[in-house]
Write a protein that holds these residues in place. Sequence first.
Motif, PDB file in Angstrom:
ATOM      1  N   LYS A  98      39.218  20.502  55.769  1.00 35.55           N
ATOM      2  CA  LYS A  98      39.772  20.170  54.466  1.00 35.55           C
ATOM      3  C   LYS A  98      39.990  21.435  53.642  1.00 35.55           C
ATOM      4  O   LYS A  98      39.303  22.444  53.835  1.00 35.55           O
ATOM      5  CB  LYS A  98      38.834  19.217  53.728  1.00 35.55           C
ATOM      6  CG  LYS A  98      38.721  17.845  54.368  1.00 35.55           C
ATOM      7  CD  LYS A  98      37.834  16.934  53.532  1.00 35.55           C
ATOM      8  CE  LYS A  98      37.759  15.533  54.144  1.00 35.55           C
ATOM      9  NZ  LYS A  98      36.896  14.627  53.337  1.00 35.55           N
ATOM     10  N   ALA A  99      40.916  21.356  52.720  1.00 37.05           N
ATOM     11  CA  ALA A  99      41.179  22.487  51.819  1.00 37.05           C
ATOM     12  C   ALA A  99      40.002  22.658  50.870  1.00 37.05           C
ATOM     13  O   ALA A  99      39.307  21.681  50.540  1.00 37.05           O
ATOM     14  CB  ALA A  99      42.461  22.238  51.033  1.00 37.05           C
ATOM     15  N   PRO A 100      39.738  23.884  50.428  1.00 33.31           N
ATOM     16  CA  PRO A 100      38.681  24.103  49.431  1.00 33.31           C
ATOM     17  C   PRO A 100      38.934  23.294  48.165  1.00 33.31           C
ATOM     18  O   PRO A 100      40.059  22.842  47.913  1.00 33.31           O
ATOM     19  CB  PRO A 100      38.770  25.608  49.164  1.00 33.31           C
ATOM     20  CG  PRO A 100      39.433  26.175  50.365  1.00 33.31           C
ATOM     21  CD  PRO A 100      40.387  25.129  50.841  1.00 33.31           C
ATOM     22  N   ALA A 101      37.914  23.132  47.349  1.00 30.33           N
ATOM     23  CA  ALA A 101      38.024  22.349  46.121  1.00 30.33           C
ATOM     24  C   ALA A 101      39.135  22.891  45.222  1.00 30.33           C
ATOM     25  O   ALA A 101      39.310  24.110  45.106  1.00 30.33           O
ATOM     26  CB  ALA A 101      36.688  22.366  45.375  1.00 30.33           C
ATOM     27  N   ASN A 102      39.881  21.969  44.617  1.00 31.67           N
ATOM     28  CA  ASN A 102      40.950  22.290  43.668  1.00 31.67           C
ATOM     29  C   ASN A 102      42.111  23.053  44.304  1.00 31.67           C
ATOM     30  O   ASN A 102      42.837  23.783  43.625  1.00 31.67           O
ATOM     31  CB  ASN A 102      40.400  23.083  42.477  1.00 31.67           C
ATOM     32  CG  ASN A 102      39.334  22.316  41.718  1.00 31.67           C
ATOM     33  OD1 ASN A 102      39.493  21.126  41.453  1.00 31.67           O
ATOM     34  ND2 ASN A 102      38.236  22.983  41.398  1.00 31.67           N
ATOM     35  N   THR A 103      42.281  22.919  45.614  1.00 30.45           N
ATOM     36  CA  THR A 103      43.414  23.543  46.308  1.00 30.45           C
ATOM     37  C   THR A 103      43.993  22.561  47.318  1.00 30.45           C
ATOM     38  O   THR A 103      43.370  21.557  47.663  1.00 30.45           O
ATOM     39  CB  THR A 103      43.008  24.824  47.057  1.00 30.45           C
ATOM     40  OG1 THR A 103      42.123  24.495  48.143  1.00 30.45           O
ATOM     41  CG2 THR A 103      42.329  25.828  46.127  1.00 30.45           C
ATOM     42  N   GLU A 104      45.180  22.872  47.790  1.00 34.95           N
ATOM     43  CA  GLU A 104      45.818  22.134  48.885  1.00 34.95           C
ATOM     44  C   GLU A 104      46.355  23.148  49.883  1.00 34.95           C
ATOM     45  O   GLU A 104      46.685  24.282  49.519  1.00 34.95           O
ATOM     46  CB  GLU A 104      46.980  21.267  48.375  1.00 34.95           C
ATOM     47  CG  GLU A 104      46.602  20.209  47.359  1.00 34.95           C
ATOM     48  CD  GLU A 104      45.814  19.042  47.941  1.00 34.95           C
ATOM     49  OE1 GLU A 104      45.644  18.994  49.184  1.00 34.95           O
ATOM     50  OE2 GLU A 104      45.352  18.189  47.166  1.00 34.95           O
ATOM     51  N   PHE A 105      46.409  22.737  51.142  1.00 32.07           N
ATOM     52  CA  PHE A 105      47.043  23.595  52.132  1.00 32.07           C
ATOM     53  C   PHE A 105      48.548  23.571  51.928  1.00 32.07           C
ATOM     54  O   PHE A 105      49.140  22.511  51.712  1.00 32.07           O
ATOM     55  CB  PHE A 105      46.706  23.136  53.551  1.00 32.07           C
ATOM     56  CG  PHE A 105      45.281  23.395  53.943  1.00 32.07           C
ATOM     57  CD1 PHE A 105      44.789  24.690  53.987  1.00 32.07           C
ATOM     58  CD2 PHE A 105      44.438  22.349  54.275  1.00 32.07           C
ATOM     59  CE1 PHE A 105      43.480  24.942  54.358  1.00 32.07           C
ATOM     60  CE2 PHE A 105      43.126  22.585  54.648  1.00 32.07           C
ATOM     61  CZ  PHE A 105      42.639  23.886  54.688  1.00 32.07           C
ATOM     62  N   MET A 106      49.162  24.724  52.001  1.00 33.16           N
ATOM     63  CA  MET A 106      50.602  24.827  51.790  1.00 33.16           C
ATOM     64  C   MET A 106      51.357  24.505  53.077  1.00 33.16           C
ATOM     65  O   MET A 106      51.066  25.058  54.134  1.00 33.16           O
ATOM     66  CB  MET A 106      50.967  26.244  51.300  1.00 33.16           C
ATOM     67  CG  MET A 106      52.397  26.388  50.830  1.00 33.16           C
ATOM     68  SD  MET A 106      52.719  28.026  50.110  1.00 33.16           S
ATOM     69  CE  MET A 106      52.715  29.025  51.615  1.00 33.16           C
ATOM     70  N   LYS A 287      49.783  32.945  55.749  1.00 32.08           N
ATOM     71  CA  LYS A 287      50.959  32.593  56.546  1.00 32.08           C
ATOM     72  C   LYS A 287      52.251  32.920  55.811  1.00 32.08           C
ATOM     73  O   LYS A 287      53.328  32.912  56.406  1.00 32.08           O
ATOM     74  CB  LYS A 287      50.931  31.100  56.883  1.00 32.08           C
ATOM     75  CG  LYS A 287      49.804  30.680  57.814  1.00 32.08           C
ATOM     76  CD  LYS A 287      49.994  31.256  59.205  1.00 32.08           C
ATOM     77  CE  LYS A 287      48.944  30.727  60.165  1.00 32.08           C
ATOM     78  NZ  LYS A 287      49.103  31.289  61.530  1.00 32.08           N
ATOM     79  N   SER A 288      52.164  33.175  54.500  1.00 33.01           N
ATOM     80  CA  SER A 288      53.334  33.466  53.701  1.00 33.01           C
ATOM     81  C   SER A 288      53.435  34.975  53.470  1.00 33.01           C
ATOM     82  O   SER A 288      52.846  35.778  54.210  1.00 33.01           O
ATOM     83  CB  SER A 288      53.251  32.710  52.364  1.00 33.01           C
ATOM     84  OG  SER A 288      54.432  32.880  51.611  1.00 33.01           O
ATOM     85  N   VAL A 289      54.196  35.356  52.441  1.00 33.96           N
ATOM     86  CA  VAL A 289      54.387  36.770  52.118  1.00 33.96           C
ATOM     87  C   VAL A 289      54.228  36.978  50.617  1.00 33.96           C
ATOM     88  O   VAL A 289      54.223  36.026  49.830  1.00 33.96           O
ATOM     89  CB  VAL A 289      55.771  37.283  52.580  1.00 33.96           C
ATOM     90  CG1 VAL A 289      55.887  37.247  54.090  1.00 33.96           C
ATOM     91  CG2 VAL A 289      56.904  36.471  51.944  1.00 33.96           C
ATOM     92  N   ASP A 290      54.108  38.229  50.216  1.00 32.87           N
ATOM     93  CA  ASP A 290      53.928  38.577  48.815  1.00 32.87           C
ATOM     94  C   ASP A 290      55.156  38.192  47.992  1.00 32.87           C
ATOM     95  O   ASP A 290      56.286  38.556  48.337  1.00 32.87           O
ATOM     96  CB  ASP A 290      53.670  40.085  48.698  1.00 32.87           C
ATOM     97  CG  ASP A 290      53.429  40.517  47.265  1.00 32.87           C
ATOM     98  OD1 ASP A 290      52.282  40.421  46.807  1.00 32.87           O
ATOM     99  OD2 ASP A 290      54.399  40.944  46.607  1.00 32.87           O
ATOM    100  N   ARG A 291      54.922  37.471  46.907  1.00 33.33           N
ATOM    101  CA  ARG A 291      56.023  36.961  46.093  1.00 33.33           C
ATOM    102  C   ARG A 291      56.903  38.067  45.541  1.00 33.33           C
ATOM    103  O   ARG A 291      58.137  38.042  45.704  1.00 33.33           O
ATOM    104  CB  ARG A 291      55.463  36.133  44.927  1.00 33.33           C
ATOM    105  CG  ARG A 291      56.513  35.483  44.057  1.00 33.33           C
ATOM    106  CD  ARG A 291      55.950  35.064  42.711  1.00 33.33           C
ATOM    107  NE  ARG A 291      55.613  36.244  41.895  1.00 33.33           N
ATOM    108  CZ  ARG A 291      55.145  36.165  40.652  1.00 33.33           C
ATOM    109  NH1 ARG A 291      54.917  34.984  40.095  1.00 33.33           N
ATOM    110  NH2 ARG A 291      54.879  37.273  39.965  1.00 33.33           N
ATOM    111  N   ASP A 292      56.304  39.041  44.856  1.00 35.52           N
ATOM    112  CA  ASP A 292      57.100  40.082  44.201  1.00 35.52           C
ATOM    113  C   ASP A 292      57.841  40.945  45.210  1.00 35.52           C
ATOM    114  O   ASP A 292      58.989  41.361  44.964  1.00 35.52           O
ATOM    115  CB  ASP A 292      56.195  40.958  43.311  1.00 35.52           C
ATOM    116  CG  ASP A 292      55.623  40.173  42.133  1.00 35.52           C
ATOM    117  OD1 ASP A 292      56.154  39.077  41.838  1.00 35.52           O
ATOM    118  OD2 ASP A 292      54.655  40.647  41.525  1.00 35.52           O
ATOM    119  N   LYS A 293      57.202  41.220  46.360  1.00 35.35           N
ATOM    120  CA  LYS A 293      57.879  42.010  47.396  1.00 35.35           C
ATOM    121  C   LYS A 293      59.045  41.213  47.995  1.00 35.35           C
ATOM    122  O   LYS A 293      60.091  41.784  48.313  1.00 35.35           O
ATOM    123  CB  LYS A 293      56.878  42.390  48.495  1.00 35.35           C
ATOM    124  CG  LYS A 293      55.727  43.272  48.022  1.00 35.35           C
ATOM    125  CD  LYS A 293      56.191  44.656  47.643  1.00 35.35           C
ATOM    126  CE  LYS A 293      55.042  45.543  47.162  1.00 35.35           C
ATOM    127  NZ  LYS A 293      53.974  45.724  48.162  1.00 35.35           N
TER     128      LYS A 293
END
Length: 313
Positions: A98-106, A287-293
Amino acid sequence: MIDKKERVASYRRATWFASQSASTTLAACIKNAATKLLNINDRTVARDNGQQMKLASLQPDKHGGYYLHITAETPGEAASVVPKRSQVSDEVRVGITKAPANTEFMDGDAFVYVRGNDLCMCSTGMQDATVRYFLQALFRKAKMREELTQFDLMKVADIPAIKLLQSQGVKEIEVRSTLFAASASFNRRKSHAQGVVGAAAKQLKALFGSEHDVTDDAITVALALKMDRRRTKGLKLGEKRIDTLGTDLIKNQEASDDYVIITKTGQRITPDEISIRSKVLIDAVGKSVDRDKAWKELNAFYKTFEESGALEQ
């Protein structure tokens, strides 16, 4: 050392179905929706499968464009995990966590740069059709006119192909033509591109029968022309010839010809459309990438074509 992930930056153009939407732009619609939907909850839409999509970030730029980060998640859904086992084990059983508290898996995300009706994006597990769906749903949630939700994100057919080719140069050309049509029109073809196909057709006809026969057969001739980088002597002349061949092919194609021209930066030009894309390396964030980059790379990707004049409407 920062881990980097390879992503494909691609270009699409918003095409409007309703004639009364011809004067609007995708960027203007995003701006309109943002003034009505002020927080993350407002900027979240639910799909029929239980997935939620949200506009996690939105930033304007000085040119009237917008940077977007769109995320997708399925509330309460667990993630699959592979347990560690010693090398002597002959199998492992996949489990869940399960995802940690107050989070969801993307489930996936997309980074987008929009200016006018031009859209550049790179994503993790999210297709451009999903980005289109989200924007349409967002506009509906903002209670915008229904015709402003009637658009598609298209590969383009009206970018000046010759200007794009001349600004980037040709890496490879593949030409296909029906054999009987190429052979029949060999003598009257004047351009380099048509002559190449016709010449190949003439040689192949000699193998199958008379080189002057014109039969309604289904044989297809295909040519793949590439620069040989192992040879340095006469390289500039070779580049000039293949660039000229690509230009002639665009200008003088016949209905029977099908071609793909790949520029030196990897853009694909066909008789029907131009597929603009580029591979970029961006700092990894899970699994994703840096937003600003990612936004920075999309801006640079857009500028490459803006400066060449290829995006002129």
